[in-house]
Design a protein around this motif. Sequence first.
Motif, PDB file in Angstrom:
ATOM      1  N   SER A 172       2.828   5.028 -42.240  1.00  5.70           N
ATOM      2  CA  SER A 172       3.741   5.030 -41.108  1.00  5.70           C
ATOM      3  C   SER A 172       3.062   4.545 -39.836  1.00  5.70           C
ATOM      4  CB  SER A 172       4.302   6.437 -40.879  1.00  5.70           C
ATOM      5  OG  SER A 172       3.291   7.296 -40.368  1.00  5.70           O
ATOM      6  N   ILE A 173       3.869   4.028 -38.922  1.00  4.25           N
ATOM      7  CA  ILE A 173       3.362   3.562 -37.648  1.00  4.25           C
ATOM      8  C   ILE A 173       2.870   4.735 -36.811  1.00  4.25           C
ATOM      9  CG2 ILE A 173       5.609   3.665 -36.527  1.00  4.25           C
ATOM     10  CD1 ILE A 173       2.887   0.991 -35.964  1.00  4.25           C
ATOM     11  N   GLU A 174       3.477   5.900 -36.994  1.00  6.12           N
ATOM     12  CA  GLU A 174       3.034   7.094 -36.267  1.00  6.12           C
ATOM     13  C   GLU A 174       1.599   7.452 -36.639  1.00  6.12           C
ATOM     14  OE1 GLU A 174       5.904   6.876 -37.907  1.00  6.12           O
ATOM     15  OE2 GLU A 174       7.364   6.914 -36.262  1.00  6.12           O
TER      16      GLU A 174
ATOM     17  N   LYS B 298      -1.781   7.519 -34.165  1.00  5.60           N
ATOM     18  CA  LYS B 298      -2.592   8.726 -34.131  1.00  5.60           C
ATOM     19  C   LYS B 298      -4.043   8.431 -34.485  1.00  5.60           C
ATOM     20  CE  LYS B 298      -2.800  13.442 -35.989  1.00  5.60           C
ATOM     21  NZ  LYS B 298      -2.138  14.421 -36.899  1.00  5.60           N
ATOM     22  N   LEU B 299      -4.257   7.588 -35.488  1.00  6.66           N
ATOM     23  CA  LEU B 299      -5.602   7.275 -35.924  1.00  6.66           C
ATOM     24  C   LEU B 299      -6.407   6.577 -34.828  1.00  6.66           C
ATOM     25  CD1 LEU B 299      -7.752   7.203 -38.142  1.00  6.66           C
ATOM     26  CD2 LEU B 299      -6.729   5.082 -38.963  1.00  6.66           C
ATOM     27  N   LEU B 300      -5.749   5.677 -34.099  1.00 12.78           N
ATOM     28  CA  LEU B 300      -6.442   4.955 -33.041  1.00 12.78           C
ATOM     29  C   LEU B 300      -6.521   5.755 -31.743  1.00 12.78           C
ATOM     30  CD1 LEU B 300      -5.325   1.232 -33.372  1.00 12.78           C
ATOM     31  CD2 LEU B 300      -7.179   2.436 -34.492  1.00 12.78           C
ATOM     32  N   GLY B 301      -5.807   6.884 -31.683  1.00  9.63           N
ATOM     33  CA  GLY B 301      -5.845   7.706 -30.482  1.00  9.63           C
ATOM     34  C   GLY B 301      -5.095   7.087 -29.323  1.00  9.63           C
TER      35      GLY B 301
ATOM     36  N   GLU C  43      -3.694  -3.443 -37.394  1.00 12.11           N
ATOM     37  CA  GLU C  43      -2.832  -4.524 -37.851  1.00 12.11           C
ATOM     38  C   GLU C  43      -1.374  -4.080 -37.882  1.00 12.11           C
ATOM     39  OE1 GLU C  43      -3.554  -7.642 -38.425  1.00 12.11           O
ATOM     40  OE2 GLU C  43      -5.688  -7.408 -38.028  1.00 12.11           O
ATOM     41  N   MET C  44      -1.128  -2.840 -38.270  1.00 10.44           N
ATOM     42  CA  MET C  44       0.251  -2.334 -38.316  1.00 10.44           C
ATOM     43  C   MET C  44       0.841  -2.257 -36.907  1.00 10.44           C
ATOM     44  SD  MET C  44       1.751   1.175 -40.009  1.00 10.44           S
ATOM     45  CE  MET C  44       1.647   0.519 -41.674  1.00 10.44           C
ATOM     46  N   ILE C  45       0.045  -1.788 -35.952  1.00  6.65           N
ATOM     47  CA  ILE C  45       0.519  -1.690 -34.569  1.00  6.65           C
ATOM     48  C   ILE C  45       0.783  -3.079 -33.983  1.00  6.65           C
ATOM     49  CG2 ILE C  45      -0.120  -1.011 -32.226  1.00  6.65           C
ATOM     50  CD1 ILE C  45      -1.639   1.359 -33.505  1.00  6.65           C
ATOM     51  N   LYS C  46      -0.098  -4.019 -34.227  1.00  5.24           N
ATOM     52  CA  LYS C  46       0.102  -5.373 -33.735  1.00  5.24           C
ATOM     53  C   LYS C  46       1.422  -5.969 -34.258  1.00  5.24           C
ATOM     54  CE  LYS C  46      -3.564  -7.727 -34.812  1.00  5.24           C
ATOM     55  NZ  LYS C  46      -4.488  -8.898 -34.830  1.00  5.24           N
ATOM     56  N   LYS C  47       1.672  -5.733 -35.518  1.00  6.09           N
ATOM     57  CA  LYS C  47       2.909  -6.257 -36.122  1.00  6.09           C
ATOM     58  C   LYS C  47       4.114  -5.571 -35.519  1.00  6.09           C
ATOM     59  CE  LYS C  47       5.178  -7.016 -40.575  1.00  6.09           C
ATOM     60  NZ  LYS C  47       5.081  -6.842 -42.053  1.00  6.09           N
TER      61      LYS C  47
END
Length: 250
Positions: free
Chosen positions: A183-185, A189-192, A243-247
């Motif tokens: 998930s994008i959430e 969270k992982l990147l803070g 990569e998911m956030i960029k997309k």
Amino acid sequence: MGNLLLFALLGAVFYYVFKSYSKYEKYSKEAFKDFSISHDALKRSELGLFVALAAKVAKADGRVDALEAELISNMLDDVSSVFPQPQKTKEILKDIFNEEKNRTDNIEHLAHALSHATKRSKAMQQQFMQFLIQLSFADGEVSKSEEKILSTIAEAMQFDPNLYHKIFDQFEQMMQNVQPKQSIEDAYKLLGVSPQDDMTTIKKAYRKLVRQYHPDIIKSQGKSEDYIKEATAKTQEINQAYEMIKKAKG
């Protein structure tokens, strides 16, 4: 998807390619304490030869993308740290990289020279080749031009063709097994970071985490393989999230 896998894979390979730093005296800080840092001296060294070949693989498909540049920068930081004047050393190695990335006329010559410089260590030759093969996967797949350069290097180094194909096939299989984050959430969270943050802020957080978790070539010495596996897995998670956030942000 290939970018996601390679970033994780290369972290581990950086460790293995230069594992001999602690094993062989010639790669110790003590051994390099009287080394005269110059462009010519580094270019003739096995590390300079390797950087030159890495440049050719990275540029084989026409450009050095952002991920490849980040990976190479991290590797150069770690390698340079064993020399006197690390920053000067890194700048010279970067110059060598930039000089060589657009040349295709001297691949065999450089590969022969690297083979000769490392002729007493088949393990090191294998480690160099592993890195070059994995670097070719940075943009998701190995192009015909990348494969041609890799084959030229392997042949010039008289690298065991069966071992070459075995390594290549292993990484190709690993590429197929990469799974995206759920998930994008989870990614935020992982990147803070938060969905409200702009990409400049998110990229800074991403690069900070990559720098924090990538297996440092020198500091990894003496640690178990579990450390490398854990660091590699964490780096993979970080890159997948980015990569998911960029997309998602387009």
